[in-house]
Design an enzyme around this catalytic site. Structure first.
Site, PDB file in Angstrom:
ATOM      1  N   ARG A 239       2.413   0.952  10.407  1.00  0.00           N
ATOM      2  CA  ARG A 239       1.865   1.318   9.085  1.00  0.00           C
ATOM      3  C   ARG A 239       2.993   1.266   8.072  1.00  0.00           C
ATOM      4  NH1 ARG A 239      -2.890   3.975   7.770  1.00  0.00           N
ATOM      5  NH2 ARG A 239      -3.225   4.491   9.960  1.00  0.00           N
TER       6      ARG A 239
ATOM      7  N   ARG B 209       0.841  -1.199   0.000  1.00  0.00           N
ATOM      8  CA  ARG B 209       0.000   0.000   0.000  1.00  0.00           C
ATOM      9  C   ARG B 209       0.871   1.241   0.000  1.00  0.00           C
ATOM     10  NH1 ARG B 209      -4.754  -1.747   4.360  1.00  0.00           N
ATOM     11  NH2 ARG B 209      -5.403  -3.612   3.218  1.00  0.00           N
TER      12      ARG B 209
ATOM     13  N   GLU C 125      -6.593  -0.865  15.438  1.00  0.00           N
ATOM     14  CA  GLU C 125      -7.207  -1.831  14.520  1.00  0.00           C
ATOM     15  C   GLU C 125      -6.235  -2.942  14.138  1.00  0.00           C
ATOM     16  OE1 GLU C 125      -8.194  -2.279   9.869  1.00  0.00           O
ATOM     17  OE2 GLU C 125      -8.259  -0.240  10.665  1.00  0.00           O
TER      18      GLU C 125
ATOM     19  N   SER D 268     -10.414  -5.846  10.089  1.00  0.00           N
ATOM     20  CA  SER D 268     -11.623  -5.181   9.625  1.00  0.00           C
ATOM     21  C   SER D 268     -12.425  -6.226   8.869  1.00  0.00           C
ATOM     22  CB  SER D 268     -11.235  -4.035   8.689  1.00  0.00           C
ATOM     23  OG  SER D 268     -12.074  -2.930   8.860  1.00  0.00           O
TER      24      SER D 268
ATOM     25  N   ARG E  23       0.914  -6.467  12.774  1.00  0.00           N
ATOM     26  CA  ARG E  23       0.267  -5.826  13.916  1.00  0.00           C
ATOM     27  C   ARG E  23       0.056  -6.814  15.065  1.00  0.00           C
ATOM     28  NH1 ARG E  23      -3.721  -0.833  12.326  1.00  0.00           N
ATOM     29  NH2 ARG E  23      -2.227   0.228  10.975  1.00  0.00           N
TER      30      ARG E  23
END
Length: 428
Positions: A276, A261, A348, A351, A389
């Site tokens: 991230r 990403r 988070e 999701s 994560r």
């Protein structure tokens, strides 16, 4: 993609749902283009009928020796043929305009999705585990001496910011977590393990709504492939252009892949550590179901992600996203947030979204109900879990005052029986 017939039949309901997404008066533009498209189609059909009628009369005029009428009819056929071609091209152009517009419109939220502007309006629906009470100040993952195998400096030399190299115990722990997740999903949860490409064509990115709206969030190669931002893209598109038998549903898939990403628009956000990254790994879950089963499947998939954290002994909370925080392709989303003591907050880690038939329409993915006509499937996706994560959460929740880290017992079989990482960064 939205059903144009549904918009045509009830534009007020469509606009009301879009208003919850912060968009107003959308149906006016959609229906204006749709009307222009339909009028061109009708005009082309009329001109075609006139062309056919004139063609039939040509023979009679020739047989009667009426040269004037014969020439008039032949000219008329030629004119109508050109008119039909022009109108069909114009209809095709309007159809493309309509498709292009519909591709930029987000999915419609379910009625029970809470209204809200941003993440502050999300609603907590579950909390599990008690955050550990430390008798020392807990550190963030990249500050732990046990995590010296997280090498951001060398990665920056190679690739720039937001990359990391994992060495020694960190690399093995990361691999163990991914293997643990896959084994649980395959052996206990009944998902089919899949190894997928990480390079895909435009069609796949359109199918799962990364294109056209979010092109800047992904990486594209010079020869036109896209690096997947998640294996949701490949797993979901595995049923594109298909008509499945009803007995094949539900399709439940899982994959462990690298994900890429660009993090466009996130400058200055979560830049410390590996929270991230531009390149990361994730174990993804995707389900393809009958429409009547998708709500129950959403609940089931949320439970699978939650259970993974429970097996690891990591405290978490589950929230339902409000309309202002809902992803583009989702009708409803549950975010699962793991407790990170180093940040003293929940972040988070999964999701889980249900998309209804939104992606299926873009992919033309259908199933054939017993005795019925083909209908669009429903698609769902969720992280099960984000591996990096999860590694962060294991390190921070298991940290000890002497700098070592106690590891979850369930990982011992994947670590040769080792249960901790020493302050020196070694498995023990």
């Amino acid at each position: 993609m939205h059903d144009i017939r549904a918009i045509r039949e009830n534009p007020q309901a469509f606009d009301a749902a879009m208003a919850r997404r912060g968009l107003s008066g959308v149906s006016d533009e959609v229906l204006k283009i749709d009307e222009a498209r339909r009028s061109k189609i009708t005009a082309a059909e009329t001109a075609k009928a006139e062309q056919n009628a004139a063609s039939k009369q040509i023979g009679a005029a020739k047989a009667a020796g009426d040269d004037a009428e014969f020439n008039r009819l032949r000219a008329l056929v030629s004119d109508k043929k050109a008119e039909v071609a022009r109108l069909e091209d114009e209809a095709k152009a309007e159809d493309q305009r309509l498709t292009d517009l519909l591709l930029t419109l987000p999915n419609l939220p379910y009625d029970d999705v809470p209204d809200g502007a941003d993440e502050d309006d999300n609603i907590e629906i579950k909390r599990w585990g008690e955050p550990r009470a430390f008798d020392f100040q807990p550190k963030e993952h990249y500050e732990l001496t046990a995590a010296k195998g997280l090498d951001f400096e060398t990665a920056a030399k190679l690739s720039g910011s937001r990359f990391v190299m994992l060495r020694g115990a960190m690399a093995r722990l990361h691999r163990a977590l991914a293997q643990f997740m896959l084994d649980v999903h395959v052996n206990d949860n009944g998902l089919t393990e899949t190894i997928t490409p990480v390079l895909v064509r435009d069609e796949a990115m359109y199918g799962t709504n990364q294109l056209p709206k979010f092109a800047e969030d992904s990486y594209r190669t010079t020869n036109g492939w896209w690096l997947i931002p998640t294996s949701e893209v490949t797993l979901t598109n595995s049923v594109r252009e298909s008509i499945l038998d009803e007995g094949e549903l539900p399709v439940r898939l899982t994959a462990h892949t690298q994900c890429f990403r660009s993090e466009a628009g996130s400058a200055g956000k979560d830049t410390s550590g590996m929270l991230r990254q531009h390149q990361f790994e994730k174990v993804e879950m995707v389900s393809v179901t009958r429409p009547e089963d998708s709500d129950a499947e959403h609940t089931r998939m949320t439970g699978l992600a939650e259970n993974m954290l429970e097996r690891l002994g990591l405290p978490y909370r589950t929230v339902v996203l409000c309309t202002g925080d809902l992803g583009f392709g989702a009708r409803k989303t549950h975010d699962i947030e793991v407790w990170l003591p180093g940040q003293n907050t929940y972040r988070e880690i999964s999701s889980v979204s249900t998309c209804g038939d939104f992606q299926a329409r873009r992919m033309n993915a259908r199933y054939r109900p017993e005795g019925g006509k083909p209908a669009f499937v429903h698609t769902l996706n969720g992280s099960g879990l984000a591996v990096g994560r999860t590694l962060i959460a294991v390190l921070e929740n298991g940290q000890q005052e002497d700098g070592s880290v106690e590891l979850p017992e369930v990982l011992a079989p994947y670590l040769g029986g080792k249960t901790r990482i020493t302050a020196e960064g070694d498995l023990a």
